[in-house]
Enzyme design. Structure first.
Site, short mmCIF file in Angstrom:
data_model
loop_
_atom_site.label_atom_id
_atom_site.label_comp_id
_atom_site.label_asym_id
_atom_site.label_seq_id
_atom_site.Cartn_x
_atom_site.Cartn_y
_atom_site.Cartn_z
N HIS A 125 15.88 42.41 19.75
CA HIS A 125 15.10 43.66 19.80
C HIS A 125 15.63 44.55 20.91
O HIS A 125 16.51 44.19 21.67
CB HIS A 125 13.61 43.33 20.05
CG HIS A 125 12.92 42.68 18.91
ND1 HIS A 125 11.97 43.30 18.15
CD2 HIS A 125 13.06 41.44 18.37
CE1 HIS A 125 11.54 42.48 17.21
NE2 HIS A 125 12.19 41.34 17.31
N SER A 126 15.02 45.73 21.01
CA SER A 126 15.36 46.68 22.06
C SER A 126 14.07 47.43 22.39
O SER A 126 13.36 47.85 21.48
CB SER A 126 16.43 47.63 21.53
OG SER A 126 16.47 48.83 22.25
N HIS A 186 12.48 45.73 13.95
CA HIS A 186 11.82 47.01 14.25
C HIS A 186 12.82 48.15 14.06
O HIS A 186 13.86 48.19 14.73
CB HIS A 186 11.29 47.00 15.69
CG HIS A 186 10.10 46.11 15.85
ND1 HIS A 186 9.88 45.35 16.98
CD2 HIS A 186 9.07 45.85 15.01
CE1 HIS A 186 8.74 44.68 16.82
NE2 HIS A 186 8.24 44.96 15.64
N ARG A 223 13.29 51.31 14.71
CA ARG A 223 13.81 52.30 15.66
C ARG A 223 14.71 51.70 16.72
O ARG A 223 15.29 52.42 17.52
CB ARG A 223 12.64 53.00 16.34
CG ARG A 223 11.72 52.08 17.15
CD ARG A 223 10.46 52.85 17.53
NE ARG A 223 9.51 52.04 18.29
CZ ARG A 223 8.32 52.50 18.68
NH1 ARG A 223 7.95 53.72 18.36
NH2 ARG A 223 7.50 51.73 19.36
N GLU A 224 14.87 50.37 16.70
CA GLU A 224 15.64 49.71 17.76
C GLU A 224 17.12 49.63 17.33
O GLU A 224 17.68 48.57 17.11
CB GLU A 224 15.01 48.34 18.04
CG GLU A 224 13.57 48.50 18.52
CD GLU A 224 12.75 47.21 18.59
OE1 GLU A 224 13.33 46.12 18.39
OE2 GLU A 224 11.54 47.29 18.86
N TYR A 263 3.17 40.45 27.24
CA TYR A 263 1.80 40.62 26.76
C TYR A 263 1.58 39.61 25.64
O TYR A 263 2.52 39.16 25.00
CB TYR A 263 1.55 42.04 26.27
CG TYR A 263 2.59 42.51 25.29
CD1 TYR A 263 2.41 42.38 23.91
CD2 TYR A 263 3.79 43.07 25.74
CE1 TYR A 263 3.38 42.80 23.03
CE2 TYR A 263 4.77 43.49 24.85
CZ TYR A 263 4.55 43.35 23.51
OH TYR A 263 5.52 43.75 22.62
N GLU A 305 15.33 41.36 24.35
CA GLU A 305 15.13 42.81 24.42
C GLU A 305 16.34 43.37 25.18
O GLU A 305 16.51 43.11 26.37
CB GLU A 305 13.83 43.15 25.17
CG GLU A 305 12.56 42.65 24.50
CD GLU A 305 12.09 43.53 23.34
OE1 GLU A 305 12.70 44.58 23.09
OE2 GLU A 305 11.09 43.14 22.71
N ASN A 311 6.92 41.93 13.08
CA ASN A 311 6.87 40.94 14.16
C ASN A 311 5.44 40.56 14.55
O ASN A 311 5.20 40.02 15.63
CB ASN A 311 7.64 41.44 15.39
CG ASN A 311 8.33 40.30 16.13
OD1 ASN A 311 8.62 39.25 15.54
ND2 ASN A 311 8.57 40.49 17.42
N ARG A 312 4.49 40.85 13.68
CA ARG A 312 3.13 40.31 13.77
C ARG A 312 2.74 39.66 12.44
O ARG A 312 1.60 39.26 12.27
CB ARG A 312 2.11 41.42 14.08
CG ARG A 312 2.36 42.19 15.37
CD ARG A 312 2.03 41.36 16.61
NE ARG A 312 2.23 42.14 17.82
CZ ARG A 312 3.41 42.36 18.42
NH1 ARG A 312 4.50 41.78 17.92
NH2 ARG A 312 3.50 43.09 19.51
ZN LIG Z 1 11.16 45.16 18.62
#
Ligand SMILES: [Zn+2]
Length: 433
Positions: free
Chosen positions: A314-315, A186, A188-189, A368, A390, A261-262
């Site tokens: 991730h973050s 991702h 922006r992380e 989730y 995370e 990540n989907r």
């Molecule tokens: Zn992420």
């Protein structure tokens, strides 16, 4: 007359300069971030439905009665957002009044950090894609008996996606497990990539006597930037870009990219996804539609029998999570939980006071439900320990101030080290050596 001319040109120049600097973050002008208190799973569902319907950007999913959610809301979305929360009795509060303003502040903070630390190491900063590649090339050239640079293929926009193999035995000893970590799926992380580079540093340039086993008994695959197109775009155009940058004009002429990540081939397009191509959780038209996820898949397939642990970094939020995203558990869940808990404990032991404790567990139950994520794909095809980390956000979400990077590197390395050691024990009993 001359004076007027000077003044006029002065203002023209000023306007030009400010338009250059203003541009980037102004897309988030008057976007606000709200904290939302979650009482139970119904509230979690309300928020999820809001995300589906309005496309609000959920910065932090939150956990009922443990952590509040954080949601970015545009001026156009706010009316329905408040109405829905009010109608369902959810409490909320303003966290950030103007996102464009905090993004500008973050950028200034970074510039100041760089000015004051001209001799910083690459992992004490948010390095650009080209800098990361240069570091990987240099380290492979300096330590040819230990480090191999692999060009795994190209991103959608044609950037090389590279990883390092670190091994004292040229990856040829089947008695050693492979530890596979990657970051920046991702875009922006930003704080995730420094952790991977710091891991290379600790294994290769700065190996300590009491960590010799980590280098000698384990083979490492370290991939610092899974999504280079998105990452560069987050530097040049949109700091909060999350997805890839692929273009599929049959799907949308305005919204590009999918949530990598989907996009993996496991329960694809079933849970925690949106069919809206503009959504942050749009999974793409088909599993592995993205060049970037195909590269991760191919690494799995190439080294599968020996990969004992996959760590997808991730973050943010302080979590160590494992599959499956549909709330079902794997037969080795007790071992998996042990690894994740040991990581959390090792990192919590050195955590900063302003950070939360790491929360450990099944990603669907703790956070989730999701589908098609890298963690689940690794578990699904047979990686014994397939994890999502995370990292801490310290209340800054994706804008972790650079002064925290050293600590995150050090703290996360402790989690990585203990999970590598546990992996070694389990791998040896698995392959009977
Ligand atoms: Zn992420």
């Amino acid at each position: 007359m001359i004076k007027f001319k000077m003044d006029a040109s002065f203002f023209v120049i000023l306007a030009l300069i400010s338009s250059v600097f203003a541009g980037k973050h102004d897309i988030y002008s008057r976007h606000a971030v709200y904290g939302v208190e979650l009482r139970d799973q119904d509230d979690v569902a309300t928020l999820f439905n809001l995300q589906q319907k309005l496309n609000v950007d959920i910065w932090q999913h939150g956990m009922a009665r443990v952590r509040d959610a954080e949601v970015m809301v545009s001026p156009e979305q706010s009316k329905e957002f408040f109405e829905t929360l009010d109608n369902n009795g959810l409490k909320y509060y303003l966290k950030i009044e103007d996102v464009s303003k905090v993004l500008k502040e973050h950028e200034e903070d970074l510039a100041k950090w760089r000015r004051n630390r001209s001799n910083r190491m690459i992992f004490q900063d948010y390095p650009r894609y080209a800098e990361v590649n240069q570091y990987m090339e240099e380290i492979a050239a300096r330590y040819p008996n230990l480090v191999t640079l692999v060009n795994a293929g190209k991103s959608f926009e044609g950037r090389d996606i590279k990883y390092l193999k670190i091994s004292t035995t040229n990856f040829e000893d089947p008695r050693k497990p492979v530890y596979f970590m990657d970051a920046m799926m991702h875009a922006r992380e930003w704080v995730t990539t420094p952790v991977t580079i710091y891991s290379v540093f600790r294994l290769v340039e700065n190996l300590r006597d009491d960590e010799r086993d980590l280098l000698e008994d384990i083979d490492w695959i370290i991939l610092p930037i899974v999504n280079p197109d998105g990452y560069e775009f987050s530097h040049t155009d949109d700091r909060l870009w999350r997805r890839t940058r692929s273009v599929n004009l049959e799907v949308s002429t305005t919204c590009f990219g999918v949530d990598p990540n989907r996009n993996f081939d496991v329960d694809f397009n079933t849970l925690g996804v949106s069919s809206d191509p503009c959504s942050q959780t749009y999974p793409g038209v088909a599993p592995f539609s993205e060049a970037e996820t195909r590269i991760i898949r191919d690494i799995f397939l190439k080294y599968l029998p020996r990969i004992q642990l996959y760590n997808d970094i991730h973050s943010h939020g302080n979590y160590v999570l494992f599959g499956f995203g549909n709330n079902t558990l794997t037969p080795n869940v007790a071992q998996l939980h042990h690894v994740a808990a040991a990581m959390g404990a090792a990192m919590d032991a050195v955590k900063l006071p302003e950070a939360g404790y790491y929360l450990i567990g099944n990603s669907g139950l703790v956070l989730y439900k999701t589908s098609g994520c890298g963690q689940d794909y690794g578990q699904h095809i047979g990686v014994p320990f397939s994890l999502t980390m995370e990292l801490p956000g310290y209340g800054y979400s994706f804008r972790v101030p650079p002064s925290f990077i050293d600590h995150i590197n050090e703290e996360t390395w402790k989690g990585i080290a203990i999970s590598a050691r546990i992996s070694k024990i389990h791998y040896r009993s698995r392959v009977g050596r």
